[in-house]
Design a protein around this motif. Structure first.
Motif, PDB file in Angstrom:
ATOM      1  N   LEU A  29       0.811  -1.229   0.000  1.00 47.40           N
ATOM      2  CA  LEU A  29       0.000   0.000   0.000  1.00 47.40           C
ATOM      3  C   LEU A  29       0.842   1.275   0.000  1.00 47.40           C
ATOM      4  N   ALA A  30       2.154   1.137  -0.143  1.00 46.23           N
ATOM      5  CA  ALA A  30       3.070   2.279  -0.035  1.00 46.23           C
ATOM      6  C   ALA A  30       2.799   3.374  -1.065  1.00 46.23           C
ATOM      7  N   ASP A  31       2.276   3.004  -2.216  1.00 46.27           N
ATOM      8  CA  ASP A  31       2.009   4.018  -3.241  1.00 46.27           C
ATOM      9  C   ASP A  31       0.730   4.808  -2.968  1.00 46.27           C
ATOM     10  N   ARG A  32      -0.079   4.343  -1.997  1.00 48.97           N
ATOM     11  CA  ARG A  32      -1.353   5.006  -1.693  1.00 48.97           C
ATOM     12  C   ARG A  32      -1.445   5.618  -0.306  1.00 48.97           C
ATOM     13  N   HIS A  33      -0.688   5.057   0.654  1.00 48.93           N
ATOM     14  CA  HIS A  33      -0.827   5.493   2.049  1.00 48.93           C
ATOM     15  C   HIS A  33       0.530   5.557   2.738  1.00 48.93           C
ATOM     16  N   LEU A  34       0.645   6.447   3.719  1.00 41.10           N
ATOM     17  CA  LEU A  34       1.857   6.532   4.525  1.00 41.10           C
ATOM     18  C   LEU A  34       2.010   5.277   5.380  1.00 41.10           C
ATOM     19  N   LYS A  35       3.256   4.890   5.597  1.00 42.78           N
ATOM     20  CA  LYS A  35       3.567   3.695   6.380  1.00 42.78           C
ATOM     21  C   LYS A  35       2.911   3.742   7.760  1.00 42.78           C
ATOM     22  N   ASP A  36       3.027   4.853   8.448  1.00 43.03           N
ATOM     23  CA  ASP A  36       2.451   4.967   9.790  1.00 43.03           C
ATOM     24  C   ASP A  36       0.925   4.881   9.766  1.00 43.03           C
ATOM     25  N   ASP A  37       0.309   5.389   8.702  1.00 41.96           N
ATOM     26  CA  ASP A  37      -1.148   5.304   8.596  1.00 41.96           C
ATOM     27  C   ASP A  37      -1.604   3.856   8.423  1.00 41.96           C
ATOM     28  N   VAL A  38      -0.869   3.084   7.641  1.00 39.07           N
ATOM     29  CA  VAL A  38      -1.194   1.669   7.461  1.00 39.07           C
ATOM     30  C   VAL A  38      -0.977   0.925   8.771  1.00 39.07           C
ATOM     31  N   ARG A  39       0.115   1.206   9.444  1.00 41.02           N
ATOM     32  CA  ARG A  39       0.409   0.558  10.723  1.00 41.02           C
ATOM     33  C   ARG A  39      -0.708   0.862  11.742  1.00 41.02           C
ATOM     34  N   ARG A  40      -1.103   2.118  11.855  1.00 40.58           N
ATOM     35  CA  ARG A  40      -2.175   2.487  12.786  1.00 40.58           C
ATOM     36  C   ARG A  40      -3.475   1.774  12.433  1.00 40.58           C
ATOM     37  N   THR A  41      -3.763   1.693  11.148  1.00 41.42           N
ATOM     38  CA  THR A  41      -4.995   1.036  10.700  1.00 41.42           C
ATOM     39  C   THR A  41      -4.984  -0.443  11.045  1.00 41.42           C
ATOM     40  N   LEU A  42      -3.864  -1.109  10.800  1.00 37.03           N
ATOM     41  CA  LEU A  42      -3.765  -2.535  11.132  1.00 37.03           C
ATOM     42  C   LEU A  42      -3.968  -2.762  12.627  1.00 37.03           C
ATOM     43  N   MET A  43      -3.359  -1.912  13.433  1.00 35.72           N
ATOM     44  CA  MET A  43      -3.511  -2.059  14.882  1.00 35.72           C
ATOM     45  C   MET A  43      -4.969  -1.860  15.296  1.00 35.72           C
ATOM     46  N   ARG A  44      -5.616  -0.832  14.763  1.00 39.03           N
ATOM     47  CA  ARG A  44      -7.010  -0.555  15.114  1.00 39.03           C
ATOM     48  C   ARG A  44      -7.914  -1.698  14.674  1.00 39.03           C
ATOM     49  N   LEU A  45      -7.704  -2.190  13.460  1.00 41.39           N
ATOM     50  CA  LEU A  45      -8.553  -3.271  12.956  1.00 41.39           C
ATOM     51  C   LEU A  45      -8.340  -4.564  13.740  1.00 41.39           C
ATOM     52  N   ALA A  46      -7.129  -4.810  14.184  1.00 38.92           N
ATOM     53  CA  ALA A  46      -6.861  -6.007  14.984  1.00 38.92           C
ATOM     54  C   ALA A  46      -7.503  -5.889  16.367  1.00 38.92           C
ATOM     55  N   VAL A  47      -7.396  -4.719  16.976  1.00 42.35           N
ATOM     56  CA  VAL A  47      -7.963  -4.509  18.311  1.00 42.35           C
ATOM     57  C   VAL A  47      -9.489  -4.609  18.275  1.00 42.35           C
ATOM     58  N   THR A  48     -10.092  -4.128  17.200  1.00 41.79           N
ATOM     59  CA  THR A  48     -11.549  -4.178  17.089  1.00 41.79           C
ATOM     60  C   THR A  48     -12.028  -5.482  16.446  1.00 41.79           C
ATOM     61  N   GLU A  49     -11.110  -6.422  16.269  1.00 38.90           N
ATOM     62  CA  GLU A  49     -11.388  -7.760  15.747  1.00 38.90           C
ATOM     63  C   GLU A  49     -11.953  -7.760  14.328  1.00 38.90           C
ATOM     64  N   GLN A  50     -11.618  -6.729  13.562  1.00 38.63           N
ATOM     65  CA  GLN A  50     -11.984  -6.703  12.151  1.00 38.63           C
ATOM     66  C   GLN A  50     -10.907  -7.393  11.310  1.00 38.63           C
ATOM     67  N   LEU A  51      -9.745  -7.613  11.924  1.00 33.02           N
ATOM     68  CA  LEU A  51      -8.663  -8.418  11.358  1.00 33.02           C
ATOM     69  C   LEU A  51      -8.225  -9.400  12.428  1.00 33.02           C
ATOM     70  N   VAL A  52      -7.679 -10.519  11.972  1.00 34.25           N
ATOM     71  CA  VAL A  52      -7.116 -11.503  12.883  1.00 34.25           C
ATOM     72  C   VAL A  52      -5.609 -11.471  12.693  1.00 34.25           C
ATOM     73  N   GLU A  53      -4.871 -11.307  13.798  1.00 36.48           N
ATOM     74  CA  GLU A  53      -3.405 -11.338  13.753  1.00 36.48           C
ATOM     75  C   GLU A  53      -2.971 -12.630  14.428  1.00 36.48           C
ATOM     76  N   LYS A  54      -2.279 -13.474  13.665  1.00 37.46           N
ATOM     77  CA  LYS A  54      -1.830 -14.756  14.197  1.00 37.46           C
ATOM     78  C   LYS A  54      -0.431 -15.024  13.663  1.00 37.46           C
ATOM     79  N   SER A  55       0.501 -15.263  14.548  1.00 39.12           N
ATOM     80  CA  SER A  55       1.897 -15.538  14.178  1.00 39.12           C
ATOM     81  C   SER A  55       2.489 -14.424  13.322  1.00 39.12           C
ATOM     82  N   GLY A  56       2.115 -13.183  13.623  1.00 38.97           N
ATOM     83  CA  GLY A  56       2.671 -12.044  12.905  1.00 38.97           C
ATOM     84  C   GLY A  56       2.068 -11.793  11.542  1.00 38.97           C
ATOM     85  N   LYS A  57       0.987 -12.506  11.204  1.00 35.85           N
ATOM     86  CA  LYS A  57       0.334 -12.313   9.908  1.00 35.85           C
ATOM     87  C   LYS A  57      -1.125 -11.946  10.120  1.00 35.85           C
TER      88      LYS A  57
END
Length: 88
Positions: free
Chosen positions: A42-70
């Motif tokens: 997603l580097a061509d569309r979004h800042l690295k920190d914005d993607v990182r923040r989004t992944l964290m938020r989605l994982a915390v709200t259980e909209q994504l599943v994080e397992k073994s770093g994936k």
């Protein structure tokens, strides 16, 4: 060094709203991906920190599943479990 930007809840929510559709689309194929892989894709569309923040938020709200770093979508995780059950 420039001062650090102070984030309001509205700023944070706006970033999440912009990045989430691209993260969901990327993970829609059911293939688990690391944070680094997602950031690179997603580097061509979004800042690295914005993607990182989004992944964290989605994982915390259980909209994504994080397992073994994936990360995967919850439906993909459930589908994998069903497939494994049906194979037995």
């Amino acid at each position: 060094m420039p001062p650090t930007k102070r984030w309001s809840s509205a700023d944070f929510d706006a970033v999440i709203a912009q990045v989430t559709p691209d993260v969901v689309a990327l993970l829609g194929d059911g293939v688990p991906r690391t944070m680094g892989t997602i950031i690179t894709a997603l580097a061509d569309r979004h800042l690295k920190d914005d993607v990182r923040r989004t992944l964290m938020r989605l994982a915390v709200t259980e909209q994504l599943v994080e397992k073994s770093g994936k990360y995967t979508l919850p439906a993909a995780e459930a589908g994998q479990g069903k497939a494994a059950t049906n194979e037995r």
